[in-house]
Design an enzyme around this catalytic site. Structure first.
Site, PDB file in Angstrom:
ATOM      1  N   ARG A  47       0.841  -1.207   0.000  1.00 39.26           N
ATOM      2  CA  ARG A  47       0.000   0.000   0.000  1.00 39.26           C
ATOM      3  C   ARG A  47       0.873   1.253   0.000  1.00 39.26           C
ATOM      4  O   ARG A  47       0.479   2.288  -0.502  1.00 39.26           O
ATOM      5  CB  ARG A  47      -0.952   0.015   1.200  1.00 39.26           C
ATOM      6  N   TYR A  99     -14.759  18.007 -15.310  1.00 33.24           N
ATOM      7  CA  TYR A  99     -15.231  16.658 -15.014  1.00 33.24           C
ATOM      8  C   TYR A  99     -16.134  16.699 -13.777  1.00 33.24           C
ATOM      9  O   TYR A  99     -15.787  17.289 -12.761  1.00 33.24           O
ATOM     10  CB  TYR A  99     -14.048  15.716 -14.794  1.00 33.24           C
ATOM     11  N   ASP A 169      -5.568  19.329 -15.342  1.00 32.49           N
ATOM     12  CA  ASP A 169      -6.028  17.977 -15.665  1.00 32.49           C
ATOM     13  C   ASP A 169      -5.699  17.761 -17.142  1.00 32.49           C
ATOM     14  O   ASP A 169      -6.317  18.366 -18.020  1.00 32.49           O
ATOM     15  CB  ASP A 169      -7.529  17.841 -15.392  1.00 32.49           C
ATOM     16  N   LYS A 194      -8.077   6.568 -19.236  1.00 24.17           N
ATOM     17  CA  LYS A 194      -8.424   7.000 -20.592  1.00 24.17           C
ATOM     18  C   LYS A 194      -7.269   6.717 -21.561  1.00 24.17           C
ATOM     19  O   LYS A 194      -6.968   5.580 -21.824  1.00 24.17           O
ATOM     20  CB  LYS A 194      -8.808   8.477 -20.573  1.00 24.17           C
TER      21      LYS A 194
HETATM   22  N1  PLP Z   1     -10.546  13.838 -15.130  1.00 24.18           N
HETATM   23  C1  PLP Z   1     -11.189  13.746 -16.307  1.00 24.18           C
HETATM   24  C2  PLP Z   1     -10.976  14.821 -17.336  1.00 24.18           C
HETATM   25  C3  PLP Z   1     -12.028  12.669 -16.579  1.00 24.18           C
HETATM   26  O1  PLP Z   1     -12.668  12.584 -17.763  1.00 24.18           O
HETATM   27  C4  PLP Z   1     -12.210  11.667 -15.584  1.00 24.18           C
HETATM   28  C5  PLP Z   1     -13.111  10.507 -15.810  1.00 24.18           C
HETATM   29  O2  PLP Z   1     -13.915  10.484 -16.718  1.00 24.18           O
HETATM   30  C6  PLP Z   1     -11.537  11.806 -14.364  1.00 24.18           C
HETATM   31  C7  PLP Z   1     -10.705  12.898 -14.176  1.00 24.18           C
HETATM   32  C8  PLP Z   1     -11.691  10.778 -13.287  1.00 24.18           C
HETATM   33  O3  PLP Z   1     -10.958   9.631 -13.620  1.00 24.18           O
HETATM   34  P1  PLP Z   1     -11.350   8.117 -13.224  1.00 24.18           P
HETATM   35  O4  PLP Z   1     -12.626   7.784 -13.929  1.00 24.18           O
HETATM   36  O5  PLP Z   1     -10.159   7.341 -13.696  1.00 24.18           O
HETATM   37  O6  PLP Z   1     -11.500   8.075 -11.742  1.00 24.18           O
END
Ligand code: PLP
Length: 351
Positions: A47, A99, A169, A194
């Site tokens: 962990r 998001y 992000d 992604k």
């Molecule tokens: N940031 C963006 C731009 C996203 O599109 C997403 C998920 O769709 C996230 C963060 C969150 O990621 P996760 O689904 O891997 O937890």
């Protein structure tokens, strides 16, 4: 041993994080399924201490972004580890089209910790000025799903109040599209679920920074929250990341072609495409028309998420909390299938 500075990003994606080239050693990082290790060395418990799989993935992505990466169990875990550092009463600026999970953390912070949250369109020229007043600027560009583009360079370069942090992000742009740390950002986060993973078969996140204290805080948060990435997920994400440059090149070329053809189609009222990347959002007349399209394609799959080798699409306003999005807007994540096959599929379904 090759260093990041020795090679291009495309080569680093292939060579980054490889085990030393010793006779008889595996070429690839082996899958090590272990929660615990024989004591007497640095690695004690999985962990907290890096496992070989996540170390390699961190080396690869950290190298692409120009910092040190910390892998998390999901993109949300990485985002939460950054945002949970904000104290009570903090001032947070966030895109109005970010998001929804991150918006959810901001809402909870406003409710439980008195954060002052300002939502601004990502392309608003006021962002750089906010570096003088806010504690944290959270920049997601291109935005999701309207694909508006922030002036990341101007925001990162703006003079900041001491302690103000800029977080980008970079999930949609990928480290091949922009490297915010090199522009002056303090942190980059990724949903590696992604494009980095690239095969729609895992959940994983990364936070990247060049700041030693930030790195320590992120690693501590990961261990304390138990937001540790799984061994298999790291193995798969590393394998996926090796082909990120190839996948992105193919998907981007196809996205450009499809964006142009969609824009010329009579049933499509608007196409949103920033000119780069593999995500195309387009609008049909209304929700029923968009739902019908999602149900009618045979190659393009009706599924959420994005960044896989498979082309997927969905009507974003169908999700709760997405009322600001036009009802007939479809977000399409373009994959690596043959471009003409994809167009034939879409054209037939559009009628
Ligand atoms: N940031 C963006 C731009 C996203 O599109 C997403 C998920 O769709 C996230 C963060 C969150 O990621 P996760 O689904 O891997 O937890």
């Amino acid at each position: 041993m090759l260093e990041r500075a020795d090679v291009s990003a495309a080569t680093w994606a292939i060579v980054g994080g490889r085990p030393p080239a010793e006779p008889g050693a595996p070429l690839n990082v082996p899958l090590v399924a272990a929660s615990t290790f024989i004591q007497g060395a640095e690695r004690i418990y999985s962990r907290n201490e890096a496992t070989p799989g996540w170390e390699a993935l961190e080396a690869l992505v950290g190298g692409l972004e120009g910092g040190e990466a910390v892998a998390f169990a999901s993109g949300m875990a990485a985002c939460a580890a950054v945002l949970q550092q904000l104290p009570s009463g903090a001032r947070l600026v966030l895109g109005d089209d970010c998001y929804q999970g991150v918006a959810g953390i901001a809402e909870a912070g406003a409710r439980d910790h008195g954060w002052a949250v300002e939502r601004l369109p990502v392309a608003d020229p006021a962002w750089p000025d906010r570096a003088q007043t806010a504690d944290l600027l959270w920049v997601e560009s291109p935005s999701n799903p309207l694909l508006d583009v922030a002036d990341v360079a101007a925001i990162c370069a703006a003079p900041r109040r001491p302690g103000t942090r800029v977080v980008v992000d970079n999930t949609f742009a990928t480290p091949l599209g922009q490297q915010p740390l090199t522009l002056g950002a303090d942190l980059v986060v990724h949903s590696a679920t992604k494009f980095i993973g690239g095969h729609s078969d895992l959940l994983l996140g990364l936070a990247v920074t060049a700041d030693e204290e930030q790195l320590r805080l992120l690693r501590t948060a990961r261990g304390l929250n138990g937001a540790t990435p799984g061994t298999l997920e790291c193995f798969l994400a590393l394998r996926g990341a090796r082909t990120l440059p190839l996948r992105l090149r193919q998907a981007t070329a196809t996205a450009q072609l499809l964006a142009g053809r969609l824009a010329a189609h009579a049933a499509v009222t608007r196409v949103r495409y920033p000119g780069f990347g593999a995500i195309v959002s387009f609008e049909l007349a209304d929700a029923p028309a968009a739902d019908a399209l999602c149900a009618a394609t045979r190659i393009v799959r009706h599924a959420t998420s994005l960044g896989g080798v498979e082309t997927t699409m969905e009507r974003r306003a169908a999700h709760p909390g997405q009322e600001h999005i036009p009802a007939g807007l479809i977000r399409m994540s373009v994959g690596c299938e043959d471009a003409e096959d994809l167009w034939a599929d879409l054209a037939a379904a559009l009628g």
